[in-house]
Design a protein around this motif. Structure first.
Motif, PDB file in Angstrom:
ATOM      1  N   VAL A 192      -4.272  -0.018  12.122  1.00 48.34           N
ATOM      2  CA  VAL A 192      -4.674   1.207  11.492  1.00 48.34           C
ATOM      3  C   VAL A 192      -3.710   1.903  10.686  1.00 48.34           C
ATOM      4  CG1 VAL A 192      -5.865   3.432  11.901  1.00 48.34           C
ATOM      5  CG2 VAL A 192      -6.731   1.470  13.143  1.00 48.34           C
ATOM      6  N   LEU A 193      -3.536   2.037   9.403  1.00 45.60           N
ATOM      7  CA  LEU A 193      -2.737   2.814   8.407  1.00 45.60           C
ATOM      8  C   LEU A 193      -3.172   4.119   8.583  1.00 45.60           C
ATOM      9  CD1 LEU A 193      -1.895  -0.328   7.990  1.00 45.60           C
ATOM     10  CD2 LEU A 193      -1.705   0.375   5.505  1.00 45.60           C
ATOM     11  N   PHE A 194      -2.214   5.086   8.986  1.00 46.36           N
ATOM     12  CA  PHE A 194      -2.238   6.507   8.887  1.00 46.36           C
ATOM     13  C   PHE A 194      -1.046   7.050   8.061  1.00 46.36           C
ATOM     14  CE2 PHE A 194      -1.857  10.813  10.315  1.00 46.36           C
ATOM     15  CZ  PHE A 194      -2.933  11.207  10.448  1.00 46.36           C
ATOM     16  N   GLY A 195      -1.539   7.967   6.958  1.00 47.30           N
ATOM     17  CA  GLY A 195      -0.588   8.416   6.180  1.00 47.30           C
ATOM     18  C   GLY A 195       0.148   9.901   6.977  1.00 47.30           C
ATOM     19  N   LYS A 196       1.396   9.824   7.412  1.00 44.85           N
ATOM     20  CA  LYS A 196       2.092  10.826   8.213  1.00 44.85           C
ATOM     21  C   LYS A 196       2.457  11.710   7.339  1.00 44.85           C
ATOM     22  CE  LYS A 196       6.692   8.671   8.297  1.00 44.85           C
ATOM     23  NZ  LYS A 196       8.034   8.533   9.078  1.00 44.85           N
ATOM     24  N   LEU A 197       2.812  11.491   6.167  1.00 46.52           N
ATOM     25  CA  LEU A 197       3.112  12.763   5.216  1.00 46.52           C
ATOM     26  C   LEU A 197       1.950  13.578   4.828  1.00 46.52           C
ATOM     27  CD1 LEU A 197       5.425  14.267   3.372  1.00 46.52           C
ATOM     28  CD2 LEU A 197       4.755  12.414   1.469  1.00 46.52           C
ATOM     29  N   ARG A 227      -5.489  13.340   4.935  1.00 49.75           N
ATOM     30  CA  ARG A 227      -6.606  12.307   5.507  1.00 49.75           C
ATOM     31  C   ARG A 227      -6.417  11.093   4.875  1.00 49.75           C
ATOM     32  NH1 ARG A 227     -10.728  14.703   8.802  1.00 49.75           N
ATOM     33  NH2 ARG A 227     -10.507  16.920   8.839  1.00 49.75           N
ATOM     34  N   LYS A 228      -5.560  10.576   4.858  1.00 52.99           N
ATOM     35  CA  LYS A 228      -5.423   9.012   4.201  1.00 52.99           C
ATOM     36  C   LYS A 228      -5.296   8.095   5.249  1.00 52.99           C
ATOM     37  CE  LYS A 228      -4.148  10.263   0.006  1.00 52.99           C
ATOM     38  NZ  LYS A 228      -4.289   9.746  -1.321  1.00 52.99           N
ATOM     39  N   GLY A 270      -0.009  -7.179   5.151  1.00 53.40           N
ATOM     40  CA  GLY A 270       0.613  -6.783   3.942  1.00 53.40           C
ATOM     41  C   GLY A 270       1.733  -5.720   4.280  1.00 53.40           C
ATOM     42  N   TYR A 271       2.122  -4.935   3.378  1.00 50.63           N
ATOM     43  CA  TYR A 271       3.395  -3.958   3.466  1.00 50.63           C
ATOM     44  C   TYR A 271       3.044  -2.579   3.043  1.00 50.63           C
ATOM     45  CZ  TYR A 271       5.185  -8.804   3.320  1.00 50.63           C
ATOM     46  OH  TYR A 271       5.312 -10.084   3.742  1.00 50.63           O
ATOM     47  N   CYS A 272       3.667  -1.657   3.555  1.00 51.95           N
ATOM     48  CA  CYS A 272       3.182  -0.081   3.063  1.00 51.95           C
ATOM     49  C   CYS A 272       4.204   0.750   3.074  1.00 51.95           C
ATOM     50  CB  CYS A 272       2.222   0.396   3.880  1.00 51.95           C
ATOM     51  SG  CYS A 272       2.716   0.350   5.775  1.00 51.95           S
ATOM     52  N   SER A 273       4.213   1.780   2.423  1.00 53.41           N
ATOM     53  CA  SER A 273       5.260   2.959   2.284  1.00 53.41           C
ATOM     54  C   SER A 273       5.495   3.368   3.701  1.00 53.41           C
ATOM     55  CB  SER A 273       4.490   4.070   1.678  1.00 53.41           C
ATOM     56  OG  SER A 273       5.504   5.240   1.869  1.00 53.41           O
ATOM     57  N   THR A 274       6.912   3.757   4.009  1.00 57.52           N
ATOM     58  CA  THR A 274       7.276   4.175   5.422  1.00 57.52           C
ATOM     59  C   THR A 274       6.853   5.505   5.428  1.00 57.52           C
ATOM     60  OG1 THR A 274       9.425   4.993   4.167  1.00 57.52           O
ATOM     61  CG2 THR A 274       9.371   2.689   5.239  1.00 57.52           C
ATOM     62  N   ILE A 285       0.760  -1.011   0.193  1.00 57.57           N
ATOM     63  CA  ILE A 285      -0.025  -0.087   0.010  1.00 57.57           C
ATOM     64  C   ILE A 285       0.876   1.219   0.222  1.00 57.57           C
ATOM     65  CG2 ILE A 285      -1.754   1.123   1.224  1.00 57.57           C
ATOM     66  CD1 ILE A 285      -2.559  -1.488   0.064  1.00 57.57           C
ATOM     67  N   GLU A 286       0.646   2.181  -0.923  1.00 57.23           N
ATOM     68  CA  GLU A 286       1.221   3.499  -1.071  1.00 57.23           C
ATOM     69  C   GLU A 286       0.295   4.509  -0.618  1.00 57.23           C
ATOM     70  OE1 GLU A 286       4.323   3.626  -1.587  1.00 57.23           O
ATOM     71  OE2 GLU A 286       4.768   1.769  -2.233  1.00 57.23           O
ATOM     72  N   LEU A 287       0.513   5.573  -0.458  1.00 59.93           N
ATOM     73  CA  LEU A 287      -0.526   6.636  -0.150  1.00 59.93           C
ATOM     74  C   LEU A 287      -1.404   6.945  -1.177  1.00 59.93           C
ATOM     75  CD1 LEU A 287       2.020   9.426   1.732  1.00 59.93           C
ATOM     76  CD2 LEU A 287       0.226   8.230   2.657  1.00 59.93           C
ATOM     77  N   GLU A 288      -1.272   6.902  -2.452  1.00 62.01           N
ATOM     78  CA  GLU A 288      -1.975   6.943  -3.476  1.00 62.01           C
ATOM     79  C   GLU A 288      -3.224   5.758  -3.425  1.00 62.01           C
ATOM     80  OE1 GLU A 288       1.689   5.570  -5.571  1.00 62.01           O
ATOM     81  OE2 GLU A 288       1.339   6.613  -3.985  1.00 62.01           O
ATOM     82  N   HIS A 289      -2.778   4.838  -2.870  1.00 63.19           N
ATOM     83  CA  HIS A 289      -3.672   3.729  -2.797  1.00 63.19           C
ATOM     84  C   HIS A 289      -5.108   3.958  -1.830  1.00 63.19           C
ATOM     85  CE1 HIS A 289      -0.033   1.145  -4.326  1.00 63.19           C
ATOM     86  NE2 HIS A 289      -0.827   1.843  -5.402  1.00 63.19           N
ATOM     87  N   ILE A 290      -4.963   4.958  -1.142  1.00 63.10           N
ATOM     88  CA  ILE A 290      -5.957   5.234  -0.084  1.00 63.10           C
ATOM     89  C   ILE A 290      -6.627   6.579  -0.527  1.00 63.10           C
ATOM     90  CG2 ILE A 290      -6.361   5.702   2.456  1.00 63.10           C
ATOM     91  CD1 ILE A 290      -3.821   4.497   3.091  1.00 63.10           C
ATOM     92  N   GLU A 291      -7.901   6.226  -0.294  1.00 63.30           N
ATOM     93  CA  GLU A 291      -8.576   7.567  -0.943  1.00 63.30           C
ATOM     94  C   GLU A 291      -8.854   8.285   0.127  1.00 63.30           C
ATOM     95  OE1 GLU A 291     -12.669   7.473  -3.619  1.00 63.30           O
ATOM     96  OE2 GLU A 291     -13.228   7.047  -1.326  1.00 63.30           O
ATOM     97  N   GLN A 292      -8.843   9.662  -0.201  1.00 60.41           N
ATOM     98  CA  GLN A 292      -8.535  10.671   0.746  1.00 60.41           C
ATOM     99  C   GLN A 292      -9.746  11.046   1.432  1.00 60.41           C
ATOM    100  OE1 GLN A 292      -7.077  14.433  -0.952  1.00 60.41           O
ATOM    101  NE2 GLN A 292      -7.760  15.765   0.380  1.00 60.41           N
TER     102      GLN A 292
END
Length: 417
Positions: A287-292, A297-298, A306-310, A254-261
């Motif tokens: 719970v995955l939370f986009g810190k960038l 609001r990702k 799974g695996y995700c962006s750092t 999962i990258e940030l762009e894979h999560i709808e805003q």
């Protein structure tokens, strides 16, 4: 419907050889068919008022719709002076600068409005071309791509009347245009209705979140007092990392762009390659939370490992104190986003754990949390269904536009649509 096989190649892709072709100015009214809005010298700060005639600027142009928010208004005594720029039903307002592929069709509710110098106005000759058909044609993906390509200006693309005048337009006879416009308008109406349902449901959920997640509204079967705790007591960051260059392809990333805003929906995923950067590990229930740029609001409640962006925090819920679903609902709140928006880094602002960990939350018992989550999750399910239906309608519309506007599929003009 009859499918045609003979096509000609154009700047916008293949079109039926049976369609008429004309320059855009040739299907507009003879006088002032395509004009630019008033420039700064014609409008001054004193001309704008709180109550007056709305003026459409480029910021108010969506994809064939008007974004009616914070619209400037012009005082009534200036309307005569600006009469050349009054809009009429059937006009099409086109973006002149910036996002030059945006346009909207003027309906009866906007008749008499004005448009600004950041826009161009097209006034179709309705004996030659149906305005709804033309507006749909101008929304074809390949047409929009072409418009972006021919816009002038390196740093800020712009259009002018000369460019629009010479654009090729392909169209069937007027009766068929009207039938095509009616078909596409019916899909637009369904999209608009679905958007209204989504907006209403989102407002309802926001109100419930404000009440249920703060204890302002209690569920009748629970009476225990809530307790205030620091965020770090209920969640921690999963620190496990993995290097695809060492272990090879990772199947679900999962990258940030894979999560709808703003919605918490996962809209896609990817596989890593051996060239991919280091990834974080997450597990079901995290719970995955986009810190960038936390204001985007990702967030997503993981339904599998799974695996995700750092750039994403995998938050582990302390299940002794908090249910995963309740943690997910908490990170959606404005209050949490405000805390997460206290960042470090100017150009790439990232959420600071040292700030977030001390964020105070009011916590009910786990059974009450689960009851609250059941209510909010049912609304999330409704929203997800409506958004999937809207996606379906958009796909349907895009397919119909491609088939009907290029003449790939022809519509009978005798009888009903």
């Amino acid at each position: 419907m009859v499918v045609l096989v003979e096509f000609i190649s154009t700047q916008y892709g293949d079109f039926s050889a049976d369609l008429n072709r004309a320059r855009l100015h040739e299907v507009c009214v003879a006088k002032d068919g395509i004009i630019t809005g008033p420039f700064g010298s014609q409008l001054h700060k004193k001309d704008y008022v709180e109550l007056g005639t709305p003026m459409i600027t480029v910021e108010h142009l969506g994809d064939n719709k008007i974004i009616k928010h914070n619209m400037p208004r012009i005082k009534s005594e200036d309307i005569d002076r600006l009469s050349r720029y009054i809009l009429r039903t059937g006009d099409i307002v086109f973006s002149r600068v910036g996002s030059v592929d945006r346009r909207t069709l003027i309906g009866s509710s906007e008749d008499g409005w004005l448009f600004s110098g950041s826009c161009l106005r097209i006034r179709p000759d309705q004996q030659k071309i149906d305005p709804r058909f033309l507006s749909c044609f101008l929304g074809l993906p390949k047409f929009k791509e072409y418009i972006r390509k021919i816009a002038v200006g390196a740093t800020r693309p712009s259009l002018n009347t000369s460019i629009l005048n010479e654009l090729n337009i392909y169209f069937p006879k007027i009766d068929e245009q009207r039938k095509i416009a009616a078909i596409l308008s019916s899909v637009d109406a369904a999209i608009e209705q679905t958007d209204a349902i989504i907006a209403q449901t989102e407002r309802m959920k926001k109100g419930l979140m404000q009440n249920l997640l703060t204890g302002k509204q209690r569920l009748p079967m629970f009476g225990d007092n809530w307790k205030m705790v620091a965020f770090e007591q209920v969640a921690s960051i999963r620190r496990e990392k993995i290097n695809p260059k060492v272990v090879g392809e990772l199947p679900f990333c999962i990258e940030l762009e894979h999560i709808e805003q703003s919605s918490g929906r996962l809209i896609s995923s990817s596989k890593t390659s051996e060239q991919s950067s280091i990834k974080s590990v997450f597990h079901q229930g995290d719970v995955l939370f986009g810190k960038l740029r936390a204001y985007l609001r990702k967030y997503w409640l993981a339904d599998r490992d799974g695996y995700c962006s750092t750039e994403i925090w995998p938050l582990i819920p302390n299940r002794r104190l908090i249910a995963p679903g309740f943690l997910f609902q908490l990170v959606m709140t404005d209050r949490f986003i405000d805390a997460a928006s206290i960042t470090y880094g100017t150009h790439m602002p990232r959420t600071d754990w040292d700030v977030v960990k001390g964020h105070q939350i009011n916590l009910p018992s786990v059974p009450e949390q689960e009851a609250i989550v059941a209510i909010l999750s049912s609304i999330d399910k409704k929203l997800d269904e409506e958004k999937k239906y809207r996606d379906h309608l958009e796909t349907l519309k895009n397919g119909l536009m491609q088939d009907l506007l290029t003449g790939r599929v022809r519509v009978k003009v005798d009888g009903n649509v």
